[in-house]
Design a protein around this motif. Structure first.
Motif, PDB file in Angstrom:
ATOM      1  N   UNK A 349      68.671  62.326  53.073  1.00 28.39           N
ATOM      2  CA  UNK A 349      69.506  61.469  54.050  1.00 28.39           C
ATOM      3  C   UNK A 349      70.856  61.681  54.020  1.00 28.39           C
ATOM      4  N   UNK A 350      71.558  61.679  55.147  1.00 33.50           N
ATOM      5  CA  UNK A 350      72.988  61.822  55.304  1.00 33.50           C
ATOM      6  C   UNK A 350      73.346  60.418  55.529  1.00 33.50           C
ATOM      7  N   UNK A 351      74.363  60.019  54.535  1.00 34.71           N
ATOM      8  CA  UNK A 351      74.997  58.516  54.606  1.00 34.71           C
ATOM      9  C   UNK A 351      76.239  58.930  55.119  1.00 34.71           C
ATOM     10  N   UNK A 352      76.608  58.348  56.343  1.00 33.67           N
ATOM     11  CA  UNK A 352      78.002  58.448  56.843  1.00 33.67           C
ATOM     12  C   UNK A 352      79.063  57.373  56.198  1.00 33.67           C
ATOM     13  N   UNK A 353      80.118  57.239  57.059  1.00 37.96           N
ATOM     14  CA  UNK A 353      81.023  56.014  56.426  1.00 37.96           C
ATOM     15  C   UNK A 353      80.696  54.828  56.319  1.00 37.96           C
ATOM     16  N   UNK A 354      80.022  54.211  57.347  1.00 36.03           N
ATOM     17  CA  UNK A 354      79.692  52.789  57.495  1.00 36.03           C
ATOM     18  C   UNK A 354      78.637  52.481  56.575  1.00 36.03           C
ATOM     19  N   UNK A 355      77.651  53.439  56.483  1.00 32.59           N
ATOM     20  CA  UNK A 355      76.543  53.204  55.489  1.00 32.59           C
ATOM     21  C   UNK A 355      76.885  53.197  54.097  1.00 32.59           C
ATOM     22  N   UNK A 356      77.869  54.072  53.676  1.00 32.08           N
ATOM     23  CA  UNK A 356      78.273  54.154  52.301  1.00 32.08           C
ATOM     24  C   UNK A 356      79.255  52.978  52.079  1.00 32.08           C
ATOM     25  N   UNK A 357      80.121  52.392  52.883  1.00 30.53           N
ATOM     26  CA  UNK A 357      80.918  51.397  52.668  1.00 30.53           C
ATOM     27  C   UNK A 357      80.033  50.200  52.746  1.00 30.53           C
ATOM     28  N   UNK A 358      78.870  50.051  53.508  1.00 26.86           N
ATOM     29  CA  UNK A 358      77.921  49.060  53.229  1.00 26.86           C
ATOM     30  C   UNK A 358      77.423  49.027  51.691  1.00 26.86           C
ATOM     31  N   UNK A 359      77.030  49.702  51.063  1.00 26.14           N
ATOM     32  CA  UNK A 359      76.619  49.980  49.975  1.00 26.14           C
ATOM     33  C   UNK A 359      77.478  49.673  48.638  1.00 26.14           C
ATOM     34  N   UNK A 360      78.834  50.286  49.075  1.00 31.87           N
ATOM     35  CA  UNK A 360      79.861  50.404  47.974  1.00 31.87           C
ATOM     36  C   UNK A 360      80.851  49.266  47.788  1.00 31.87           C
ATOM     37  N   UNK A 361      80.886  48.760  49.182  1.00 32.66           N
ATOM     38  CA  UNK A 361      82.087  47.714  49.402  1.00 32.66           C
ATOM     39  C   UNK A 361      83.295  48.627  49.361  1.00 32.66           C
ATOM     40  N   UNK A 362      83.590  49.637  49.401  1.00 32.27           N
ATOM     41  CA  UNK A 362      84.950  50.333  49.273  1.00 32.27           C
ATOM     42  C   UNK A 362      85.056  51.158  50.438  1.00 32.27           C
ATOM     43  N   UNK A 363      86.126  51.566  50.789  1.00 31.25           N
ATOM     44  CA  UNK A 363      86.960  52.554  51.885  1.00 31.25           C
ATOM     45  C   UNK A 363      87.175  53.934  50.749  1.00 31.25           C
ATOM     46  N   UNK A 364      87.449  55.191  51.485  1.00 32.48           N
ATOM     47  CA  UNK A 364      87.364  56.358  50.649  1.00 32.48           C
ATOM     48  C   UNK A 364      89.008  56.120  50.212  1.00 32.48           C
ATOM     49  N   UNK A 365      89.735  55.567  50.903  1.00 33.52           N
ATOM     50  CA  UNK A 365      91.241  55.404  50.282  1.00 33.52           C
ATOM     51  C   UNK A 365      91.082  54.323  49.217  1.00 33.52           C
ATOM     52  N   UNK A 366      90.440  53.515  49.100  1.00 30.98           N
ATOM     53  CA  UNK A 366      90.407  52.702  47.763  1.00 30.98           C
ATOM     54  C   UNK A 366      89.709  53.320  46.752  1.00 30.98           C
ATOM     55  N   UNK A 367      88.651  54.233  47.076  1.00 28.72           N
ATOM     56  CA  UNK A 367      88.404  54.983  46.001  1.00 28.72           C
ATOM     57  C   UNK A 367      89.222  56.058  45.300  1.00 28.72           C
ATOM     58  N   UNK A 368      90.130  56.564  46.217  1.00 28.70           N
ATOM     59  CA  UNK A 368      91.198  57.455  45.791  1.00 28.70           C
ATOM     60  C   UNK A 368      92.059  56.702  44.954  1.00 28.70           C
ATOM     61  N   UNK A 369      92.626  55.511  45.289  1.00 29.41           N
ATOM     62  CA  UNK A 369      93.406  54.720  44.579  1.00 29.41           C
ATOM     63  C   UNK A 369      93.016  54.239  43.302  1.00 29.41           C
ATOM     64  N   UNK A 370      91.860  54.323  42.939  1.00 31.30           N
ATOM     65  CA  UNK A 370      91.271  54.036  41.698  1.00 31.30           C
ATOM     66  C   UNK A 370      91.100  55.121  40.919  1.00 31.30           C
ATOM     67  N   UNK A 371      91.562  56.287  41.413  1.00 27.45           N
ATOM     68  CA  UNK A 371      91.958  57.623  40.635  1.00 27.45           C
ATOM     69  C   UNK A 371      90.935  58.754  40.898  1.00 27.45           C
ATOM     70  N   UNK A 372      89.950  58.443  41.793  1.00 26.80           N
ATOM     71  CA  UNK A 372      88.859  59.369  42.014  1.00 26.80           C
ATOM     72  C   UNK A 372      89.321  60.661  42.950  1.00 26.80           C
ATOM     73  N   UNK A 373      88.726  61.708  42.660  1.00 23.42           N
ATOM     74  CA  UNK A 373      89.590  62.907  43.097  1.00 23.42           C
ATOM     75  C   UNK A 373      88.347  63.373  43.981  1.00 23.42           C
ATOM     76  N   UNK A 374      88.796  64.074  44.902  1.00 22.71           N
ATOM     77  CA  UNK A 374      88.149  64.638  46.339  1.00 22.71           C
ATOM     78  C   UNK A 374      87.098  65.640  45.829  1.00 22.71           C
ATOM     79  N   UNK A 375      87.504  66.384  44.770  1.00 20.35           N
ATOM     80  CA  UNK A 375      86.551  67.501  44.451  1.00 20.35           C
ATOM     81  C   UNK A 375      85.805  67.082  43.224  1.00 20.35           C
ATOM     82  N   UNK A 376      85.736  65.800  42.722  1.00 20.19           N
ATOM     83  CA  UNK A 376      84.821  65.425  41.798  1.00 20.19           C
ATOM     84  C   UNK A 376      84.151  64.328  42.128  1.00 20.19           C
TER      85      UNK A 376
END
Length: 443
Positions: A349-376
């Motif tokens: 399955x391909x989960x795009x932005x809306x579906x991932x946000x539904x499950x995680x409750x976070x945006x990409x930028x929120x994840x990055x602000x928590x210290x997550x790296x794009x390559x990891x």
């Protein structure tokens, strides 16, 4: 009162105060603040005998007194009110008029009997479904539309980015040549579903008053805001015209809601792989366990802030090939590939932005602000694994003809969810309160 000369909303203007009108109340609704608190003041949509509509606002200081007097659908004599121009920033206007009216302490509002004024029970400024795309690029005006309801999904429950569970229903309406997707939310969904259950006449012809036109993945979507109403198989000339078209077989009968009591079909993985060409571009449900993420270079990708197409790195700069420009502050959207299983097999399955946000409750930028790296790949993603989900997927030509085992997800909900698709129902409109901000005023 019959000896008085009445004004029309077509003529009202700033600079005069002692207007006298007879008007039917078509709708009543409140706006909400960004914190979810309802404004004390409320809004009215009015219609006069010359088929002119006007938006009226009742300020909070007199709202309690007037709300006790006003009933949607009734006719009133209204005298002495202020005419005020909209501000440029006022959004979601239900009429295309530069003016609105404000009731005040000196306003006279008296109920009238039906035989005292000849005013339509409903009136619309209808737009063709094929003309909606340009309207999706603005948020100033709301739009009236009509169409026949095609087969629809059951009411679904999704968790938004703030972790709040919302009710949602999706379906399409068609005018015989064009179909447009509709998504209703929250309390509006519940009332709409109840009204559908009472309808006994088919096809179901729906007029949506004051709908918001927007885009989702470049597809035109109609949705509800506070001012939105709906009318099912109502007594309006446009409904008669649609009925004539239906009688002449101008609609695809296999797509229309025919009133049968239907269950949402849940497909097993092995059955999905064997579906035929008539399922191309169809959206179907399956119930699976998410078990393993596929190896990808990154868990998100940059998006152009103008056209929302994917951005690529060219000469060390993020560049949009569609807009032909450098995008200095590109947006970022989720995209992950994940293996899903049931007892009959597995698919990716391909989960795009809306579906991932539904499950995680976070945006990409929120994840990055928590210290997550794009390559990891972030560890937090693994919290969604080994759980059961009800998933809606879109079947493409690649899936049907080339038997590609990768499927695009268009909606997802944790747990196994199946609910009866609504039976049919009655002809009525309903004023509903909404969490959407409407035209706002000082209370």
């Amino acid at each position: 009162m019959s000896s008085k000369k009445y004004d029309s909303f077509r003529d009202v203007r700033i600079g005069k105060y002692d207007w006298k009108v007879q008007a039917r109340v078509l709708n009543l609704w409140r706006g909400y603040s960004r914190t979810g608190e309802a404004f004390k003041g409320f809004n009215l949509l009015l219609l006069d005998s010359k088929r002119a509509r006007m938006h009226a606002f009742v300020p909070g200081m007199i709202a309690g007194e007037y709300e006790q007097k006003i009933q949607v659908g009734k006719i009133y004599y209204i005298e002495n009110f202020t005419v005020k121009k909209y501000r440029i920033e006022d959004k979601f206007r239900c009429v295309r008029n530069e003016n609105q009216i404000i009731l005040n302490d000196d306003t006279i509002l008296e109920p009238l009997e039906e035989n005292e004024a000849s005013i339509e029970r409903c009136w619309f400024d209808l737009y063709e479904l094929d003309d909606l795309r340009p309207l999706s690029k603005q948020s100033t005006y709301l739009t009236d539309v009509i169409g026949v309801i095609e087969e629809h999904d059951p009411i679904g429950k999704i968790r938004n980015v703030n972790g709040v569970i919302q009710s949602q229903i999706k379906f399409k309406i068609t005018d015989g040549s064009k179909s447009v997707r509709v998504t209703f939310w929250d309390e509006f969904v519940e009332y709409f579903a109840e009204m559908l259950k009472e309808e006994t006449v088919y096809p179901i012809i729906l007029i949506i008053g004051s709908a918001r036109v927007t885009l989702w993945r470049e597809e035109v979507i109609l949705t509800n805001v506070g001012a939105t109403t709906f009318y099912i198989n109502c007594n309006h000339r446009s409904v008669v015209e649609i009925c004539k078209m239906s009688a002449q077989n101008m609609f695809s009968k296999n797509k229309l809601d025919n009133g049968g009591k239907r269950c949402a079909t849940i497909y097993m993985v092995k059955d999905i792989k064997n579906l035929g060409d008539d399922f191309i571009e169809s959206h179907i449900l399956c119930q699976v366990k998410l078990t393993k993420f596929q190896q990808v270079k990154t868990w998100c990708h940059p998006i152009c802030t103008s056209c929302y197409e994917r951005v690529h790195v060219l000469n060390n700069e993020e560049t949009c090939s569609f807009c032909k420009r450098v995008v200095p502050y590109a947006d970022k959207k989720f995209e992950v590939y994940i293996t899903a299983n049931d007892e009959t097999g597995s698919i990716v399955l391909i989960l795009e932005d809306r579906e991932v946000r539904t499950l995680m409750g976070k945006t990409v930028f929120q994840m990055m602000n928590e210290g997550n790296k794009l390559e990891v790949f972030p560890n937090i993603f693994h919290t969604i694994l080994n759980k059961h989900y009800t998933v809606k997927i879109c079947l493409t030509e690649e899936n049907m003809h080339r038997k590609t085992n990768i499927y695009m997800v268009t909606d997802i909900m944790e747990g196994f969810y199946a609910e009866m698709i609504h039976e049919q129902q009655t002809s009525i409109h309903h004023p509903i309160e909404s969490m959407e901000n409407q035209v706002r005023y000082n209370e």
